[in-house]
Design an enzyme around this catalytic site. Sequence first.
Site, PDB file in Angstrom:
ATOM      1  NE  ARG A   1      -9.951  -0.260  65.536  1.00 28.68           N
ATOM      2  CZ  ARG A   1     -11.268   0.153  65.731  1.00 28.68           C
ATOM      3  NH1 ARG A   1     -12.183  -0.337  66.313  1.00 28.68           N
ATOM      4  NH2 ARG A   1     -11.535   1.511  65.231  1.00 28.68           N
TER       5      ARG A   1
ATOM      6  CD  GLU B   1     -16.339   3.034  60.500  1.00 32.31           C
ATOM      7  OE1 GLU B   1     -16.196   2.429  61.686  1.00 32.31           O
ATOM      8  OE2 GLU B   1     -15.492   4.001  59.960  1.00 32.31           O
TER       9      GLU B   1
ATOM     10  CD  GLU C   1     -14.394  11.230  52.845  1.00 30.32           C
ATOM     11  OE1 GLU C   1     -13.318  10.368  52.658  1.00 30.32           O
ATOM     12  OE2 GLU C   1     -15.070  10.841  53.655  1.00 30.32           O
TER      13      GLU C   1
ATOM     14  CG  ASN D   1     -12.390   0.933  61.741  1.00 26.97           C
ATOM     15  OD1 ASN D   1     -11.276   1.780  61.398  1.00 26.97           O
ATOM     16  ND2 ASN D   1     -13.490   1.402  62.048  1.00 26.97           N
TER      17      ASN D   1
ATOM     18  CE  LYS E   1      -9.716   8.588  58.839  1.00 27.42           C
ATOM     19  NZ  LYS E   1     -10.782   7.252  59.353  1.00 27.42           N
TER      20      LYS E   1
ATOM     21  CD  GLU F   1     -12.201   4.508  59.484  1.00 23.87           C
ATOM     22  OE1 GLU F   1     -11.160   4.468  59.406  1.00 23.87           O
ATOM     23  OE2 GLU F   1     -12.887   4.488  60.564  1.00 23.87           O
TER      24      GLU F   1
HETATM   25  P1  ADP Z   1     -12.789   7.622  62.115  1.00 23.91           P
HETATM   26  O1  ADP Z   1     -11.342   7.095  61.493  1.00 23.91           O
HETATM   27  O2  ADP Z   1     -12.543   9.011  62.930  1.00 23.91           O
HETATM   28  O3  ADP Z   1     -13.914   6.649  62.530  1.00 23.91           O
HETATM   29  P2  ADP Z   1     -14.364   8.160  59.682  1.00 23.91           P
HETATM   30  O4  ADP Z   1     -13.775   8.188  58.339  1.00 23.91           O
HETATM   31  O5  ADP Z   1     -14.819   6.637  60.006  1.00 23.91           O
HETATM   32  O6  ADP Z   1     -13.098   8.389  60.735  1.00 23.91           O
HETATM   33  O7  ADP Z   1     -15.391   9.287  59.929  1.00 23.91           O
HETATM   34  C1  ADP Z   1     -16.104   9.337  61.234  1.00 23.91           C
HETATM   35  C2  ADP Z   1     -17.492   9.926  61.316  1.00 23.91           C
HETATM   36  O8  ADP Z   1     -17.661  11.050  60.601  1.00 23.91           O
HETATM   37  C3  ADP Z   1     -18.491   8.925  60.370  1.00 23.91           C
HETATM   38  O9  ADP Z   1     -19.168   8.106  61.256  1.00 23.91           O
HETATM   39  C4  ADP Z   1     -19.451  10.259  59.898  1.00 23.91           C
HETATM   40  O10 ADP Z   1     -20.424  10.448  60.952  1.00 23.91           O
HETATM   41  C5  ADP Z   1     -18.519  11.293  59.848  1.00 23.91           C
HETATM   42  N1  ADP Z   1     -17.987  11.402  58.291  1.00 23.91           N
HETATM   43  C6  ADP Z   1     -16.968  11.153  57.842  1.00 23.91           C
HETATM   44  N2  ADP Z   1     -16.819  11.107  56.550  1.00 23.91           N
HETATM   45  C7  ADP Z   1     -17.950  12.004  56.458  1.00 23.91           C
HETATM   46  C8  ADP Z   1     -18.515  12.488  54.910  1.00 23.91           C
HETATM   47  N3  ADP Z   1     -17.754  12.527  53.772  1.00 23.91           N
HETATM   48  N4  ADP Z   1     -19.501  13.177  54.876  1.00 23.91           N
HETATM   49  C9  ADP Z   1     -20.383  13.164  56.156  1.00 23.91           C
HETATM   50  N5  ADP Z   1     -19.887  12.777  57.374  1.00 23.91           N
HETATM   51  C10 ADP Z   1     -18.804  11.870  57.734  1.00 23.91           C
HETATM   52  P1  ADP Z   2     -15.010   1.548  66.693  1.00 28.49           P
HETATM   53  O1  ADP Z   2     -15.172   1.873  65.090  1.00 28.49           O
HETATM   54  O2  ADP Z   2     -14.710   0.384  66.997  1.00 28.49           O
HETATM   55  O3  ADP Z   2     -16.564   2.136  67.458  1.00 28.49           O
HETATM   56  P2  ADP Z   2     -13.759   3.947  67.521  1.00 28.49           P
HETATM   57  O4  ADP Z   2     -13.555   4.820  66.229  1.00 28.49           O
HETATM   58  O5  ADP Z   2     -14.863   4.343  68.595  1.00 28.49           O
HETATM   59  O6  ADP Z   2     -13.982   2.514  67.127  1.00 28.49           O
HETATM   60  O7  ADP Z   2     -12.443   3.614  68.347  1.00 28.49           O
HETATM   61  C1  ADP Z   2     -12.311   2.885  69.314  1.00 28.49           C
HETATM   62  C2  ADP Z   2     -11.362   3.068  70.197  1.00 28.49           C
HETATM   63  O8  ADP Z   2      -9.998   3.257  69.613  1.00 28.49           O
HETATM   64  C3  ADP Z   2     -11.410   4.729  70.937  1.00 28.49           C
HETATM   65  O9  ADP Z   2     -11.006   4.393  72.355  1.00 28.49           O
HETATM   66  C4  ADP Z   2     -10.786   5.408  70.022  1.00 28.49           C
HETATM   67  O10 ADP Z   2     -10.206   6.421  70.897  1.00 28.49           O
HETATM   68  C5  ADP Z   2      -9.296   4.656  69.707  1.00 28.49           C
HETATM   69  N1  ADP Z   2      -9.005   4.805  68.324  1.00 28.49           N
HETATM   70  C6  ADP Z   2      -9.362   4.393  67.188  1.00 28.49           C
HETATM   71  N2  ADP Z   2      -8.499   4.865  66.291  1.00 28.49           N
HETATM   72  C7  ADP Z   2      -7.514   5.280  66.733  1.00 28.49           C
HETATM   73  C8  ADP Z   2      -6.414   5.999  66.314  1.00 28.49           C
HETATM   74  N3  ADP Z   2      -6.069   5.774  65.111  1.00 28.49           N
HETATM   75  N4  ADP Z   2      -5.514   6.541  67.142  1.00 28.49           N
HETATM   76  C9  ADP Z   2      -5.697   6.551  68.237  1.00 28.49           C
HETATM   77  N5  ADP Z   2      -6.835   5.859  68.944  1.00 28.49           N
HETATM   78  C10 ADP Z   2      -7.686   5.494  67.980  1.00 28.49           C
HETATM   79 MG    MG Z   3     -14.568   5.153  61.169  1.00 22.33          MG
END
Ligand code: ADP
Ligand code: ADP
Ligand code: MG
Length: 454
Positions: free
Chosen positions: A295, A277, A203, A293, A118, A291
């Site tokens: 995929r 995102e 962050e 993704n 990230k 971030e």
């Molecule tokens: P992941 O890899 O687990 O999807 P993200 O960075 O995409 O992690 O964040 C997942 C969720 O966490 C976001 O959809 C949002 O709801 C919350 N989030 C992440 N970063 C922030 C931020 N800087 N401020 C507020 N909410 C956040």
């Molecule tokens: P999307 O953004 O596609 O909605 P999610 O964050 O909900 O993705 O993740 C989709 C699936 O992949 C879920 O089953 C989640 O638990 C898994 N997943 C996503 N990122 C990771 C990671 N870095 N490590 C393990 N599992 C992950």
């Molecule tokens: Mg995310």
Amino acid sequence: MKPIKKLLIANRGEIACRVIRACKRLGISSVAVYSDADAEALHVKQADESVHIGPSKSAHSYLDIGKILAAAKQVGADAIHPGYGFLSENAEFATAVIESGIVWIGPDPASIRNMGDKQKARDIAVAAHVPVVPGSIRFRSDNMDKLHVEANRVGFPLLVKAAAGGGGIGMKHVSKPEDLQAAVVATQSLAKSAFGNADVFLEKYIPNARHVEIQIFGFPGGAVHFYERDCSTQRRFQKIIEESPAPNLSQEVRHGMVIAAVSLANSVHYRGAGTVEFILDVDTDAYYFLEMNTRIQVEHPVTEMTTDSDLVSMQIQLARGDLVLIDQASIRQMGHAIECRLYAENPAKRFMPSPGVLQQFDFTYANPAFIRIETGYEMQNEITPFYDPMIAKVIAYGDNREDAVNRLLAVLENARVEGIKSNLSFLIACLKDPLFQQGKITTNFVAENITSLT
Ligand code: ADP
Ligand code: ADP
Ligand code: MG
């Protein structure tokens, strides 16, 4: 052209079934892999062939690179689709696939590696002039000197994030300096065990935010976008309801985001399906890169329904070299689509997973003209504790948001899901909530309304 005759799906559940459907459409023979727990699973039944790859624990089956490659060799598969989760964002896996002479259905391993971190991804975004949330340097356990200086620069409240995090895992909200050190140490240790990488960073936390993301698709000559999805209905930083278009989004913000997403993709010569995102600050209308993704995403069907596209088939066609270039002007957003994720979990007990046998599982009310049911389960299947407890995605289409929401509600209210605790009535309550119906929710919606929603 790299002809693909036989494609192995390195995944399970609904996404494996989704890829099998694309294979059928493209005249490709499909191969499922399965663990002990999945011997009776739908993806195994639907595939043309299947290979048992080991015990139920994913570390010894769906996450075992050696076993997946051995399965591909055993059946003579010439391509691998990784789905989402599991090995889909594992650059080492992508490299191993390519080095075995098998077609990898995904972006370059370098894109996966760079965007999988990230913090590296944030640097790439900054270089592409895409705004990012204020953030800190990286903290390893042997490098914590500047922690408080950096935290004060970023400002409280903040999030401690695992650089390699995903799926909402490895994120901690910190509101005051006293709690910082402990949160950082806890996240480092969780990140080490969950992702094999203990690096974290800070962050700035945006308190009133929406999650809006852009679907992009990279061609050799450049990327196009398929507009946005709003995924603000979340629990534990994980999406539960997603829709397209995002309600009450100004054309200016939508336009800014799609331009930013496409420039980011182009700056790394991104190939194939990907999602950029953003977090949108509802108080200021400013948006920031979160971030990327690298995929296919869980919620891709809402984009497919509103843009009349088949993103999974496109991924395969691009990999085999016969995807016709799509012109941005030909991609139109029409109507409204909304998806909800049906989980075997108990919303009243902090969404605790609830494994068990699906005694009843029926969506007879669903009209396929407007409804997609994406599932990897059928009646009498067991939802085991080994994997993500998502049972199905239910997606509805309508001419406008109200039609789509009402169609989704009608399907859910007539569905029968028994034998396990599920979030079915919670989803119905979300969709009926006045704030939700007005399209005015933020990512705090579920947490703030948990009593009335459960
Ligand atoms: P992941 O890899 O687990 O999807 P993200 O960075 O995409 O992690 O964040 C997942 C969720 O966490 C976001 O959809 C949002 O709801 C919350 N989030 C992440 N970063 C922030 C931020 N800087 N401020 C507020 N909410 C956040
Ligand atoms: P999307 O953004 O596609 O909605 P999610 O964050 O909900 O993705 O993740 C989709 C699936 O992949 C879920 O089953 C989640 O638990 C898994 N997943 C996503 N990122 C990771 C990671 N870095 N490590 C393990 N599992 C992950
Ligand atoms: Mg995310």
